[in-house]
Structure formats: structure tokens, C-alpha cells
Design an enzyme around this catalytic site. Structure first.
Site, mmCIF file in Angstrom:
data_model
loop_
_atom_site.group_PDB
_atom_site.id
_atom_site.type_symbol
_atom_site.label_atom_id
_atom_site.label_comp_id
_atom_site.label_asym_id
_atom_site.label_seq_id
_atom_site.Cartn_x
_atom_site.Cartn_y
_atom_site.Cartn_z
ATOM 1 N N ARG A 1 0.868 -1.171 0.000
ATOM 2 C CA ARG A 1 0.000 0.000 0.000
ATOM 3 C C ARG A 1 0.911 1.229 0.000
ATOM 4 O O ARG A 1 2.027 1.187 0.527
ATOM 5 C CB ARG A 1 -0.893 0.024 1.238
ATOM 6 C CG ARG A 1 -1.815 -1.187 1.379
ATOM 7 C CD ARG A 1 -2.617 -1.102 2.672
ATOM 8 N NE ARG A 1 -3.536 -2.230 2.815
ATOM 9 C CZ ARG A 1 -3.248 -3.364 3.440
ATOM 10 N NH1 ARG A 1 -2.049 -3.511 3.990
ATOM 11 N NH2 ARG A 1 -4.143 -4.335 3.527
ATOM 12 N N LYS B 1 -2.068 -2.873 8.065
ATOM 13 C CA LYS B 1 -3.245 -2.470 8.831
ATOM 14 C C LYS B 1 -3.280 -3.196 10.169
ATOM 15 O O LYS B 1 -2.932 -4.374 10.254
ATOM 16 C CB LYS B 1 -4.518 -2.784 8.035
ATOM 17 C CG LYS B 1 -4.728 -1.872 6.831
ATOM 18 C CD LYS B 1 -6.057 -2.162 6.161
ATOM 19 C CE LYS B 1 -6.321 -1.199 5.013
ATOM 20 N NZ LYS B 1 -7.622 -1.459 4.346
ATOM 21 N N HIS C 1 -4.500 2.222 -5.180
ATOM 22 C CA HIS C 1 -4.166 0.795 -5.044
ATOM 23 C C HIS C 1 -3.901 0.119 -6.390
ATOM 24 O O HIS C 1 -3.701 -1.094 -6.442
ATOM 25 C CB HIS C 1 -5.313 0.047 -4.353
ATOM 26 C CG HIS C 1 -5.269 0.138 -2.851
ATOM 27 N ND1 HIS C 1 -4.140 0.484 -2.154
ATOM 28 C CD2 HIS C 1 -6.231 -0.077 -1.914
ATOM 29 C CE1 HIS C 1 -4.396 0.476 -0.858
ATOM 30 N NE2 HIS C 1 -5.661 0.145 -0.684
ATOM 31 N N ARG D 1 -0.754 -1.979 -6.597
ATOM 32 C CA ARG D 1 -0.924 -3.135 -5.701
ATOM 33 C C ARG D 1 -1.826 -4.182 -6.349
ATOM 34 O O ARG D 1 -1.550 -5.389 -6.284
ATOM 35 C CB ARG D 1 -1.500 -2.642 -4.374
ATOM 36 C CG ARG D 1 -1.795 -3.720 -3.337
ATOM 37 C CD ARG D 1 -2.150 -3.034 -2.030
ATOM 38 N NE ARG D 1 -2.894 -3.858 -1.102
ATOM 39 C CZ ARG D 1 -2.336 -4.664 -0.195
ATOM 40 N NH1 ARG D 1 -1.024 -4.777 -0.133
ATOM 41 N NH2 ARG D 1 -3.086 -5.360 0.648
ATOM 42 N N HIS E 1 -3.580 -9.770 3.621
ATOM 43 C CA HIS E 1 -5.033 -9.865 3.813
ATOM 44 C C HIS E 1 -5.334 -10.795 4.981
ATOM 45 O O HIS E 1 -4.780 -11.897 5.068
ATOM 46 C CB HIS E 1 -5.711 -10.414 2.555
ATOM 47 C CG HIS E 1 -5.794 -9.417 1.441
ATOM 48 N ND1 HIS E 1 -6.052 -9.777 0.143
ATOM 49 C CD2 HIS E 1 -5.673 -8.061 1.435
ATOM 50 C CE1 HIS E 1 -6.071 -8.696 -0.621
ATOM 51 N NE2 HIS E 1 -5.847 -7.644 0.150
ATOM 52 N N TYR F 1 -9.015 -11.506 -7.079
ATOM 53 C CA TYR F 1 -8.025 -11.526 -8.158
ATOM 54 C C TYR F 1 -8.177 -12.735 -9.069
ATOM 55 O O TYR F 1 -7.712 -12.712 -10.210
ATOM 56 C CB TYR F 1 -6.612 -11.436 -7.569
ATOM 57 C CG TYR F 1 -6.399 -10.121 -6.867
ATOM 58 C CD1 TYR F 1 -6.301 -8.937 -7.589
ATOM 59 C CD2 TYR F 1 -6.374 -10.050 -5.478
ATOM 60 C CE1 TYR F 1 -6.165 -7.720 -6.948
ATOM 61 C CE2 TYR F 1 -6.227 -8.837 -4.833
ATOM 62 C CZ TYR F 1 -6.129 -7.677 -5.577
ATOM 63 O OH TYR F 1 -6.003 -6.461 -4.942
#
Length: 303
Positions: A156, A180, A249, A252, A275, A284
Site C-alpha cells: 500500500r 493495517k 491501489h 498493488r 489480507h 483476483y
């Protein structure tokens, strides 16, 4: 049943205004949120009035008719889902106030929302973007190293600008990322990013900062903001002639999509991206599937 051209709110404002007052005075919701509830309830009330029905006493079957009508009229599923949420809250309020003995929204299911596919770049587009910085200037070499690392590690932008010097291990080719929720992950950076990071550290960073831990300092020798580097990415995309509508993003997403396209295991991609849930990463596989369909349509004789 038809939807009349004669618009009417059926005296609805007087019916749902106490509910809006309750949201403001008791639940203390923002005026913006209350306005949104008001617009949604007005749309439902108008439909009820146009079809000769009592807005306050709509049944579950009435609401199903309303949802069917919105679907046939090609309203977005997201706006219908939001409207249904407003109706659920309104009829729940009536039930709590004993103005109704039932909640007609209880048996209704939210419209199924399709998650939009993330915007991404082709491998050729990424090459053009990464080649855009001017390597004759310290800032250009810094940006080249940042873009290479951004793509190689799937970071990110906030993670990239927050890196410190001790986050990268050139000998092992690894970068330590704080994502995060302050969760740490270790990501390999690849030979190309490793090369440009080494060049940057030797020849550009000393010209930008004499002391401090920030890996990629601004021209003032301070930590760069996320917004600053995002603006630089957009500038480089323009210089590279990219027509895609980039988001912060996008690079990414390109990292993850290209890994999946080349056969990477989804669990591995999940770990690299940081994630928490595999379902977030599974988008994806849909991107890769859409790319294959597009390729088939363009190149197959019966596509």
C-alpha cells in the site's frame, strides 16, 4: 400492476417525519445520514402512493412488488439495498412504537451486490510507469526505487512511505512491512527492486537526507505523505501515456493480478498482500478470469 406517471408522496412526510426526528434527537445521527433516510423513504412512499397503497401499512408482498419494480426499472442493486435498509429501520421503529404489530421487511433479503473488479494495469503498462522517472536526478532515482518496490512487494502507498531504513534487508532481499492493525509481514522484493533500491541508497538518498531513519524522504528530508507520492504516481502515469483511471491501489492490484495470472497460489498472494481473510484475495481470480475471457474474445476465431 403499473407504476403511475402521476407522482404523489401520499402525505408520507407527515408519516415518517417523527421517525426522522427520532434519528436526530434520540439516536443523534448526522444530518447527512438523516437526509439519506428521508430520500429513501420518500422514494418508497411515492411508489406506494402511485400504486394506491398505504405507505405506513405496506405488507411484505407490497415491498416485494416494490423491489421487483426497481429491478425491472434497472435501478442499481446498491441503491436498492440502501433503500431497503432505510425501510427496515423505519418499520422497526413503527414496531417499537406499537404503530404496527409486525415488521414487513423481516422476511426480505437484501439484493445481491456484485463486488466491482479492481482497476489494474497490464504488465506493459507497469513497465511504462516504472520507466517514467528521470534517473539523472536524485528525486527521479528515489521515485524509481519506490515504484519498483511498490510493484515488487505489492505494498500500500501508506506502507511504502512509512518504511524506515531498517525495514529493508538488502542481503536477504526482504522488506519488513507494518500493515493495517500494526500487523507485520515480511515480503521478498525481487532482483529488479533490489537493484534499484541499492542504487538509490548509494547515489540518491545521501543527497536527500543526511540523518534520520526515513527510507524515502521528501525533498525536505522528511517522511513523505501518502498523498504526495500518489500525486507523483499520477504524474508519471500521464508521462507514460497510460489511459487507465488509476487509483491509489492500482499498482498493488497489478502486483496481485500478475501473480495470479502467472499461476501463484492464492494463499501465497494473501500472505504477500497481508489480507486477513482469503475471501478478500479471491477477487483476483475473477480479474484473471475476466482477462482470459477478453483475450479469448479478441484472438479466438470464434470468440
Amino acid at each position: 400492476m403499473t407504476n403511475s406517471d402521476n407522482k404523489s408522496d401520499g402525505g408520507s412526510l407527515a408519516e415518517y417525519q417523527p421517525f426522522l426526528d427520532h434519528l436526530l434527537l434520540v439516536e443523534r445521527l448526522s444530518e447527512r445520514t438523516i437526509d439519506s433516510y428521508g430520500r429513501d423513504l420518500k422514494a418508497l412512499a411515492q411508489w406506494a402512493g402511485n400504486n394506491g397503497r398505504s405507505f405506513k401499512q405496506l405488507s411484505s408482498d407490497d415491498l416485494r412488488d416494490f423491489l421487483d419494480w426497481r429491478q425491472q426499472a434497472d435501478y442499481k442493486a446498491s441503491s436498492t439495498a440502501r433503500l431497503l435498509s432505510a425501510a427496515k429501520r423505519y418499520y422497526g421503529y413503527l414496531l417499537s412504537e406499537k404503530a404496527r404489530s409486525d415488521d414487513p421487511t423481516a422476511p426480505l433479503l437484501r439484493p445481491r451486490l456484485t463486488r466491482p473488479l479492481p482497476k489494474t494495469l497490464s504488465e506493459a503498462d507497469v513497465d511504462a510507469l516504472l520507466d517514467a522517472p528521470n534517473l539523472d536526478e536524485p528525486i527521479g532515482l528515489r521515485d524509481k526505487a519506490m515504484l519498483e518496490l511498490l510493484y515488487a512487494a505489492g505494498l500500500r502507498i501508506s506502507e511504502l512511505v512509512g518504511l524506515t531504513r531498517d525495514c529493508v534487508n538488502l542481503r536477504q532481499g526482504l522488506v519488513r512491512v507494518i500493515g493495517k492493525g500494526d500487523k507485520e509481514r515480511i515480503v521478498p522484493m525481487g532482483e529488479e527492486a533490489l537493484h534499484w533500491l541499492d542504487q538509490y541508497l548509494k547515489y540518491a538518498r545521501p543527497a536527500l537526507i543526511s540523518d534520520g531513519d526515513v527510507l524515502f524522504p521528501s525533498q525536505r528530508g522528511q517522511q513523505m505523505t501518502r498523498q504526495t507520492f500518489w500525486h507523483r504516481i499520477k504524474r508519471y502515469a500521464l508521462e507514460a501515456g497510460l489511459k487507465s483511471d488509476l487509483s491509489p491501489h492500482t499498482v498493488r492490484h497489478a502486483f496481485a493480478t500478475h501473480l495470479v495470472n502467472h499461476g501463484a497460489d492464492l494463499r501465497v498472494v494473501q500472505m504477500l498482500l497481508g489480507h486477513a481473510d482469503l475471501s478478500t484475495t479471491q477477487i483476483y481470480t475473477h480479474v484473471a478470469r475476466e482477462r482470459l475471457k477478453s483475450f479469448h474474445g479478441q484472438h479466438h476465431p470464434r470468440g
